[in-house]
Motif scaffolding. Structure first.
Motif, PDB file in Angstrom:
ATOM      1  N   HIS A 276       0.887  -1.202   0.230  1.00 54.30           N
ATOM      2  CA  HIS A 276       0.143  -0.117   0.041  1.00 54.30           C
ATOM      3  C   HIS A 276       0.742   1.228  -0.054  1.00 54.30           C
ATOM      4  N   ASN A 277       1.679   1.354  -1.079  1.00 49.53           N
ATOM      5  CA  ASN A 277       2.530   2.647  -1.237  1.00 49.53           C
ATOM      6  C   ASN A 277       2.288   2.796  -2.844  1.00 49.53           C
ATOM      7  N   GLN A 278       3.424   3.287  -3.522  1.00 48.90           N
ATOM      8  CA  GLN A 278       3.542   3.540  -4.786  1.00 48.90           C
ATOM      9  C   GLN A 278       4.751   3.022  -5.660  1.00 48.90           C
ATOM     10  N   PHE A 279       5.127   2.093  -4.866  1.00 46.44           N
ATOM     11  CA  PHE A 279       6.383   1.400  -5.531  1.00 46.44           C
ATOM     12  C   PHE A 279       6.238   0.749  -7.046  1.00 46.44           C
ATOM     13  N   SER A 280       7.091   0.876  -7.646  1.00 52.24           N
ATOM     14  CA  SER A 280       7.086   0.217  -9.017  1.00 52.24           C
ATOM     15  C   SER A 280       8.285  -0.616  -9.547  1.00 52.24           C
ATOM     16  N   GLY A 281       8.378  -0.964 -10.793  1.00 52.10           N
ATOM     17  CA  GLY A 281       9.380  -1.809 -11.160  1.00 52.10           C
ATOM     18  C   GLY A 281       9.333  -3.176 -10.724  1.00 52.10           C
ATOM     19  N   ARG A 282      10.377  -3.750 -10.412  1.00 50.43           N
ATOM     20  CA  ARG A 282      10.359  -5.183 -10.189  1.00 50.43           C
ATOM     21  C   ARG A 282      11.178  -5.343  -8.694  1.00 50.43           C
ATOM     22  N   ILE A 283      10.831  -6.459  -8.048  1.00 53.28           N
ATOM     23  CA  ILE A 283      11.668  -6.876  -6.801  1.00 53.28           C
ATOM     24  C   ILE A 283      12.695  -7.764  -7.186  1.00 53.28           C
ATOM     25  N   PRO A 284      14.103  -7.375  -6.917  1.00 55.44           N
ATOM     26  CA  PRO A 284      15.380  -7.997  -7.421  1.00 55.44           C
ATOM     27  C   PRO A 284      15.176  -9.598  -6.713  1.00 55.44           C
ATOM     28  N   ASP A 285      15.670 -10.502  -7.745  1.00 58.41           N
ATOM     29  CA  ASP A 285      15.466 -11.756  -7.521  1.00 58.41           C
ATOM     30  C   ASP A 285      16.220 -12.269  -6.099  1.00 58.41           C
ATOM     31  N   ILE A 286      17.019 -11.458  -5.707  1.00 57.14           N
ATOM     32  CA  ILE A 286      17.892 -11.813  -4.467  1.00 57.14           C
ATOM     33  C   ILE A 286      17.218 -11.812  -3.256  1.00 57.14           C
ATOM     34  N   PHE A 287      16.018 -11.085  -3.061  1.00 58.58           N
ATOM     35  CA  PHE A 287      15.135 -11.219  -2.061  1.00 58.58           C
ATOM     36  C   PHE A 287      14.496 -12.455  -1.974  1.00 58.58           C
ATOM     37  N   TYR A 288      14.123 -13.075  -2.924  1.00 60.18           N
ATOM     38  CA  TYR A 288      13.438 -14.608  -2.831  1.00 60.18           C
ATOM     39  C   TYR A 288      14.650 -15.657  -2.597  1.00 60.18           C
ATOM     40  N   ARG A 289      15.956 -15.241  -2.351  1.00 58.13           N
ATOM     41  CA  ARG A 289      16.795 -16.316  -2.037  1.00 58.13           C
ATOM     42  C   ARG A 289      17.457 -16.012  -0.498  1.00 58.13           C
ATOM     43  N   HIS A 290      16.741 -14.989   0.009  1.00 54.94           N
ATOM     44  CA  HIS A 290      17.442 -14.446   1.254  1.00 54.94           C
ATOM     45  C   HIS A 290      17.128 -15.551   2.458  1.00 54.94           C
ATOM     46  N   PRO A 291      18.169 -15.933   3.256  1.00 61.11           N
ATOM     47  CA  PRO A 291      17.861 -17.266   4.095  1.00 61.11           C
ATOM     48  C   PRO A 291      16.933 -16.853   5.192  1.00 61.11           C
ATOM     49  N   PHE A 292      16.878 -15.512   5.600  1.00 59.94           N
ATOM     50  CA  PHE A 292      16.006 -15.047   6.691  1.00 59.94           C
ATOM     51  C   PHE A 292      14.571 -14.757   6.529  1.00 59.94           C
ATOM     52  N   LEU A 293      14.481 -14.157   5.178  1.00 56.64           N
ATOM     53  CA  LEU A 293      13.266 -13.414   5.028  1.00 56.64           C
ATOM     54  C   LEU A 293      11.982 -14.226   5.074  1.00 56.64           C
TER      55      LEU A 293
END
Length: 325
Positions: A276-293
């Motif tokens: 619920h903001n106004q962010f755009s673009g893509r989420i970098p793939d590295i976030f999906y490989r974060h060991p704690f997220l």
């Protein structure tokens, strides 16, 4: 090392000393003023004239005393969840040896008096869940021993006083659910011991870039709650310098831009709320490989199709058990 017998004798002598010492008249007067002036439901248990106990009478409920020299003094006052009604009891500010003041979950109204700055030994100040109003007094910045400050769930207005940055021992700062306006003082970033900062659900403006503009800002901060305000601008890559962050809660603001990949290098980032903001673009793939997220919420933005959240969306709340010494 002292034997168990000698330790037992020391404890007995300490208790006898406490029992036979006189309570400082200043503290007796202050507590009796509080007892007389407020309709506290707890006062039915406040029997006798001495809050530290007198003869066969025990100390008053919620009152803790200790011996200093030839006198007993009140060091803790904990009277919470008993539906206290009325203004903040100004006589409390005469209890100069207080280290803990906990009046949370009552119905206190009006301002915190500026005399609160007299309580120089105070380490814990918990006034959450009341109906306190007006501005947060800058005199709280004089409480140099404070480690825990909770003023959340009240009706405070005005700006967050920058004097809070004088609280060099502060570890936990809870200001959420008020009516605070203006910018979050970047001076708070200089607090070397601050682990938890919650200013969510207010009317705050500004940017994260402004908040962390000092070098080395928030060196040990673990939890940063900025949700439900009017923050603008983007998420700066420099936010990754807060290497101890575990929770970053940005939901329901007016922030925009792309999410920098640098954030994914925060080692123990566990909860990331961008929804619920106004962010755009893509989420970098590295976030999906974060060991704690474990959780990353993204809905209510303008991300490209195919950008996925992490985890199931549920409301993240801090319970009373998180307000620990």
């Amino acid at each position: 090392m002292p034997s168990q017998r000698s330790l037992f004798l020391i404890c007995i002598l300490s208790l006898l000393s406490l029992a036979h010492s006189k309570t400082l008249k200043r503290d007796v007067k202050a507590l009796n003023e509080i007892k007389a002036s407020l309709g506290w439901r707890v006062v039915y248990a406040w029997v006798g004239d001495d809050p530290c106990g007198d003869g066969d009478l025990p100390p008053w409920s919620g009152v803790t005393c200790s011996t200093q020299g030839d006198y007993r003094v009140v060091t803790e006052l904990e009277v919470y969840a008993v539906s206290i009604v009325g203004p903040f009891p100004i006589a409390v500010t005469n209890l100069l040896e207080l280290t803990r003041l906990d009046l949370h979950n009552n119905k206190l109204t009006g301002p915190i008096p500026p005399q609160i700055g007299r309580l120089k030994r105070l380490r814990i100040l918990n006034l959450r869940w009341n109906k306190l109003q007006d501005v947060i007094p800058p005199e709280i910045g004089e409480l140099k021993s404070l480690t825990h400050l909770s003023l959340s769930f009240n009706n405070f207005k005005g700006e967050i006083p920058k004097e809070l940055a004088n609280l060099l021992e502060l570890r936990y700062l809870y200001l959420q659910e008020n009516r605070l306006i203006g910018r979050i003082p970047p001076e708070l970033g200089t607090l070397q011991n601050l682990r938890h900062l919650d200013v969510g659900n207010n009317h705050l403006v500004g940017t994260i870039r402004e908040l962390i503009r000092f070098d080395g800002s928030f060196p040990v901060l673990r939890n940063l709650y900025l949700n439900n305000n009017y923050l603008t601008g983007g998420v700066p890559a420099q936010l990754a310098n807060l290497t101890n962050l575990e929770i970053l809660y940005l939901s329901y603001n007016k922030m925009s831009g792309v999410i920098p990949s640098a954030l994914a290098y925060i080692p123990k980032l566990t909860y990331l709320y961008l929804d619920h903001n106004q962010f755009s673009g893509r989420i970098p793939d590295i976030f999906y490989r974060h060991p704690f997220l474990k959780e990353m919420y993204i809905e209510g933005n303008s991300f490209r199709p195919g950008v996925n959240p992490i985890g199931l969306h549920k409301v993240l709340e801090v319970s009373d058990s998180d307000f620990l010494v």
